[in-house]
Design a protein around this motif. Structure first.
Motif, PDB file in Angstrom:
ATOM      1  N   ASN B 181       0.829  -1.197   0.000  1.00 33.40           N
ATOM      2  CA  ASN B 181       0.000   0.000   0.000  1.00 33.40           C
ATOM      3  C   ASN B 181       0.872   1.260   0.000  1.00 33.40           C
ATOM      4  N   LEU B 182       1.867   1.292   0.885  1.00 28.80           N
ATOM      5  CA  LEU B 182       2.735   2.479   0.994  1.00 28.80           C
ATOM      6  C   LEU B 182       3.544   2.725  -0.274  1.00 28.80           C
ATOM      7  N   THR B 183       3.916   1.651  -0.973  1.00 22.47           N
ATOM      8  CA  THR B 183       4.706   1.831  -2.186  1.00 22.47           C
ATOM      9  C   THR B 183       3.821   1.892  -3.438  1.00 22.47           C
ATOM     10  N   ASN B 184       2.510   2.083  -3.211  1.00 24.78           N
ATOM     11  CA  ASN B 184       1.555   2.253  -4.314  1.00 24.78           C
ATOM     12  C   ASN B 184       1.518   1.095  -5.305  1.00 24.78           C
ATOM     13  N   ARG B 185       1.786  -0.105  -4.812  1.00 19.59           N
ATOM     14  CA  ARG B 185       1.730  -1.260  -5.713  1.00 19.59           C
ATOM     15  C   ARG B 185       0.437  -2.046  -5.550  1.00 19.59           C
ATOM     16  N   ILE B 186      -0.341  -1.661  -4.563  1.00 21.85           N
ATOM     17  CA  ILE B 186      -1.475  -2.500  -4.183  1.00 21.85           C
ATOM     18  C   ILE B 186      -2.486  -2.650  -5.319  1.00 21.85           C
ATOM     19  N   ASP B 187      -2.789  -1.550  -6.023  1.00 24.41           N
ATOM     20  CA  ASP B 187      -3.824  -1.618  -7.058  1.00 24.41           C
ATOM     21  C   ASP B 187      -3.428  -2.587  -8.169  1.00 24.41           C
ATOM     22  N   LYS B 188      -2.161  -2.541  -8.504  1.00 30.65           N
ATOM     23  CA  LYS B 188      -1.660  -3.427  -9.556  1.00 30.65           C
ATOM     24  C   LYS B 188      -1.798  -4.890  -9.130  1.00 30.65           C
ATOM     25  N   MET B 190      -3.770  -6.117  -6.805  1.00 35.00           N
ATOM     26  CA  MET B 190      -5.185  -6.468  -6.656  1.00 35.00           C
ATOM     27  C   MET B 190      -5.836  -6.708  -8.012  1.00 35.00           C
ATOM     28  N   GLY B 191      -5.481  -5.871  -8.977  1.00 34.21           N
ATOM     29  CA  GLY B 191      -6.021  -6.029 -10.332  1.00 34.21           C
ATOM     30  C   GLY B 191      -5.650  -7.391 -10.892  1.00 34.21           C
ATOM     31  N   ALA B 192      -4.383  -7.768 -10.694  1.00 32.16           N
ATOM     32  CA  ALA B 192      -3.912  -9.059 -11.202  1.00 32.16           C
ATOM     33  C   ALA B 192      -4.664 -10.207 -10.538  1.00 32.16           C
ATOM     34  N   ILE B 193      -4.919 -10.067  -9.234  1.00 29.16           N
ATOM     35  CA  ILE B 193      -5.605 -11.127  -8.503  1.00 29.16           C
ATOM     36  C   ILE B 193      -7.021 -11.349  -9.039  1.00 29.16           C
ATOM     37  N   SER B 194      -7.718 -10.231  -9.302  1.00 33.39           N
ATOM     38  CA  SER B 194      -9.118 -10.399  -9.717  1.00 33.39           C
ATOM     39  C   SER B 194      -9.211 -11.020 -11.108  1.00 33.39           C
ATOM     40  N   GLN B 195      -8.108 -10.984 -11.866  1.00 36.26           N
ATOM     41  CA  GLN B 195      -8.094 -11.679 -13.158  1.00 36.26           C
ATOM     42  C   GLN B 195      -8.051 -13.200 -12.972  1.00 36.26           C
ATOM     43  N   LEU B 196      -7.686 -13.638 -11.785  1.00 35.18           N
ATOM     44  CA  LEU B 196      -7.436 -15.064 -11.565  1.00 35.18           C
ATOM     45  C   LEU B 196      -8.601 -15.771 -10.868  1.00 35.18           C
ATOM     46  N   GLY B 197      -9.773 -15.164 -10.945  1.00 34.43           N
ATOM     47  CA  GLY B 197     -10.940 -15.822 -10.348  1.00 34.43           C
ATOM     48  C   GLY B 197     -10.986 -15.702  -8.836  1.00 34.43           C
ATOM     49  N   LEU B 198     -10.261 -14.721  -8.293  1.00 36.70           N
ATOM     50  CA  LEU B 198     -10.295 -14.509  -6.846  1.00 36.70           C
ATOM     51  C   LEU B 198     -10.886 -13.137  -6.552  1.00 36.70           C
ATOM     52  N   ALA B 199     -11.495 -13.001  -5.405  1.00 40.39           N
ATOM     53  CA  ALA B 199     -12.074 -11.715  -5.010  1.00 40.39           C
ATOM     54  C   ALA B 199     -11.219 -11.117  -3.900  1.00 40.39           C
ATOM     55  N   VAL B 200     -11.010  -9.821  -3.960  1.00 40.16           N
ATOM     56  CA  VAL B 200     -10.252  -9.116  -2.929  1.00 40.16           C
ATOM     57  C   VAL B 200     -11.139  -8.042  -2.339  1.00 40.16           C
ATOM     58  N   ARG B 201     -11.112  -7.928  -1.036  1.00 42.43           N
ATOM     59  CA  ARG B 201     -11.797  -6.794  -0.442  1.00 42.43           C
ATOM     60  C   ARG B 201     -11.163  -6.395   0.883  1.00 42.43           C
ATOM     61  N   GLY B 202     -11.404  -5.164   1.253  1.00 46.85           N
ATOM     62  CA  GLY B 202     -10.877  -4.682   2.521  1.00 46.85           C
ATOM     63  C   GLY B 202     -11.634  -5.338   3.655  1.00 46.85           C
ATOM     64  N   MET B 203     -10.914  -5.682   4.699  1.00 49.37           N
ATOM     65  CA  MET B 203     -11.545  -6.342   5.834  1.00 49.37           C
ATOM     66  C   MET B 203     -12.369  -5.323   6.617  1.00 49.37           C
ATOM     67  N   GLY B 207     -13.169  -0.150  -0.589  1.00 43.62           N
ATOM     68  CA  GLY B 207     -12.236   0.582  -1.431  1.00 43.62           C
ATOM     69  C   GLY B 207     -10.853  -0.025  -1.412  1.00 43.62           C
ATOM     70  N   SER B 208      -9.914   0.618  -2.122  1.00 36.97           N
ATOM     71  CA  SER B 208      -8.586   0.033  -2.265  1.00 36.97           C
ATOM     72  C   SER B 208      -7.684   0.432  -1.103  1.00 36.97           C
ATOM     73  N   ASN B 209      -8.212   1.195  -0.167  1.00 33.26           N
ATOM     74  CA  ASN B 209      -7.382   1.650   0.940  1.00 33.26           C
ATOM     75  C   ASN B 209      -8.072   1.367   2.279  1.00 33.26           C
ATOM     76  N   PRO B 210      -8.289   0.097   2.593  1.00 37.60           N
ATOM     77  CA  PRO B 210      -9.068  -0.207   3.785  1.00 37.60           C
ATOM     78  C   PRO B 210      -8.285   0.069   5.062  1.00 37.60           C
ATOM     79  N   ALA B 211      -8.998   0.346   6.140  1.00 36.35           N
ATOM     80  CA  ALA B 211      -8.368   0.636   7.430  1.00 36.35           C
ATOM     81  C   ALA B 211      -7.473  -0.522   7.831  1.00 36.35           C
ATOM     82  N   GLY B 212      -6.283  -0.206   8.328  1.00 38.96           N
ATOM     83  CA  GLY B 212      -5.386  -1.226   8.840  1.00 38.96           C
ATOM     84  C   GLY B 212      -4.672  -2.031   7.774  1.00 38.96           C
ATOM     85  N   ASN B 213      -4.853  -1.673   6.488  1.00 39.90           N
ATOM     86  CA  ASN B 213      -4.182  -2.401   5.387  1.00 39.90           C
ATOM     87  C   ASN B 213      -4.472  -3.898   5.404  1.00 39.90           C
TER      88      ASN B 213
END
Ligand SMILES: [Zn+2]
Ligand SMILES: [Zn+2]
Lengths: 178, 343
Positions: B181-188, B190-203, B207-213
């Motif tokens: 998250n701090l190095t701004n790589r998270i979106d990339k 996460m995007g790759a993960i959702s291509q693979l039939g997996l779902a990602v979400r903040g606990m 959004g892409s910047n959930p509390a507590g990372n």
């Protein structure tokens, strides 16, 4: 319940959204809900769910002729009384028999959600014997084809006998049950 | 009826990949063949399912479960179970015939009459999906010995929602990804993960910047693949995320060591001395401190304690600890106290 977005206020707006087939439940306070334009809102669960599922369900409906469509939407599950319309609004089947009643709609729906239309996972231990045998036969058939392709007819004959054996075992089971 | 054990034992154990993976979970959805799914079943039918489950569990000796009647227990107890991730939000809504079978260690549970008749859940700290699947599979067999599950050769295990049909399996992993998250790589990533039939979400939070990372990654597809394949897919993607996160941490250590140390120690300071703290701020600071522990910047604190605090600072847990209802303002004060008691 606490708001998902700010983590502070009491959540009183409940949203269900389907993203790529995954159902997500979101709970927001009124404040965060009104500020967010990511989703469409409503406090009525079914209303929002209907909208969100519509994207998945409606193409399946549109693909069929309108006459067929009318007919299908009138079909009601005789066990739980669900209609296909009710299913598409709630996103939930009412009972196991719904899967039989709405069978002709499920192929395209499942394809859209899962990209697949055939279970290949676990089979119930006690009652899944038949399916296990079926899978075994398919497996042996593949091996037999391979053996024939390799001109290993001796092996193919052995595999054929094994298939016959399981086949008759399955038939015996069916006759025994009924 | 049993009482709820409010303490959390689960995170006092070490688990594999613990610097990144907080916990892993397997859930199986099952239904009884001849009874309508909970959304259509009568009150009497849902109660009958609870009784049947009670019987099945009484007839075996391997697992000990306590039965919690979710209609009878108090609102605050339902909230506690929700904060511990032992029941879903849907299950926390009061309705006749909803129940939870829970073992003493609180790592195995069976939700009865949630969206499906049964939701078997097993969880563990760290990354342990293979073991969890083995355990869930065993409990499934145990129930199936005496109950006829709805199953079709074509569609597999039949579930109320078509998104669960087939294996009925949802495998998920809760991971802590501050450096991505701090190095701004998270979106990339996460995007790759959702291509693979997996779902990602903040606990906590959307959004892409959930509390507590803290992120939850789970399989979306339940039909057409075996349980082992679904789990292997999640495991391999997860291995890559763990590596990416560790790499990002290393980059930060190499380039920003002074700033990083300063930021982490300041966060630690605020947690130690704040008089009042919101849950959002607390989650963020706890994330910083956990990163500090995992990087060896903070040494006299265990990461398990941070995982435990993630649950202990939530409203119902604070109210139980105080022994009374609390206003928002009081919650924030109590939260600061709770944190200082632990660290
Ligand atoms: Zn809010
Ligand atoms: Zn039905």
């Amino acid at each position: 319940m606490i708001c998902d977005k700010c983590g502070e206020k009491e959540a009183n707006v409940h949203l269900t959204k389907i993203v790529n087939g995954e159902k997500n439940e979101i709970y927001l306070c009124e404040n965060c809900a009104s500020q967010s334009n990511e989703f469409s809102f409503g406090t009525d669960h079914n209303f929002t769910f209907q909208n969100l599922l519509a994207g998945i369900l409606s193409p399946a409906i549109n693909n069929e002729s309108s006459q067929n469509n009318l007919l299908n939407n009138k079909v009601v599950c005789n066990k739980c009384n669900s209609s296909y319309q009710e299913f598409s609004q709630k996103g939930l089947f009412g009972c196991a028999e719904c899967y039989d009643i709405f069978e002709n709609k499920l192929e395209s729906l499942m394809k859209r959600i899962h990209g697949n239309t055939e279970h290949s996972g676990k089979v119930p231990q006690r009652r899944g014997g038949r399916l296990k045998l079926k899978r075994k036969i398919n497996d042996l058939r593949d091996q037999m084809q391979e053996a024939i392709a390799m001109e290993n007819f001796e092996k193919a004959a052995i595999l054929r006998d094994q298939i016959h054996e399981i086949d008759s075992e399955m038939e015996g089971e069916v006759n025994g049950e009924h | 009826m049993e009482n709820i054990d409010y303490s959390s034992h689960l995170f006092s154990e070490a688990g594999p990949e613990k610097d990144v993976i907080i916990s892993s979970r397997i859930r199986l959805a099952r239904n009884i063949e001849d009874i309508s799914f909970p959304n259509k079943a009568k009150d009497s039918e849902r109660k009958e399912i609870v009784e049947m489950t009670k019987q099945v569990i009484a007839d075996q000796e391997k697992y000990q479960f306590n039965l919690l009647d979710l209609y009878e227990i108090s609102d605050i107890d339902r909230e506690i179970l929700l904060e511990k991730h032992l029941i879903s939000r849907d299950h926390a809504k009061r309705r006749v015939g909803k129940a939870l079978f829970l073992n003493n260690k609180q790592d195995i549970s069976i939700m009865v009459n949630e969206e499906d008749h049964f939701r078997i859940q097993v969880l563990s700290p760290g990354m342990d999906l293979d073991k969890l699947w083995k355990k869930a599979n065993e409990i499934d067999d145990l129930l199936e010995e005496n109950l006829d599950f709805a199953f079709s050769e074509k569609w597999g295990y039949l579930t109320a929602c078509p998104t669960n049909v087939g294996t009925g399996l949802r495998a998920s992993i809760m991971c802590h990804l501050p450096a991505l998250n701090l190095t701004n790589r998270i979106d990339k990533v996460m995007g790759a993960i959702s291509q693979l039939g997996l779902a990602v979400r903040g606990m906590y939070g959307e959004g892409s910047n959930p509390a507590g990372n803290i992120y939850q990654i789970s399989n979306q597809i339940t039909l057409g693949h075996s349980e082992e394949d679904i789990i292997d897919n999640l495991k391999s993607v997860n291995q890559q995320i763990v590596e990416q996160e560790r790499k990002a941490r290393q980059i930060m250590l190499n380039n920003e060591i002074d700033n990083l140390k300063d930021a982490i120690k300041r966060s630690f300071g605020v947690l130690k001395y704040a008089y009042t703290i919101s849950s959002k701020e607390a989650l963020q600071l706890l994330s910083d401190v956990k990163l500090g522990i995992d990087l060896g910047i903070i040494n006299d604190l265990s990461a398990d304690l941070i995982s435990e605090l993630l649950i202990l600072i939530r409203p119902a847990h604070l109210k139980i600890s105080e022994g009374r209802d609390l206003t928002n303002k009081e919650l924030n004060i109590k939260r600061a106290e709770m944190i200082q008691e632990k660290i």
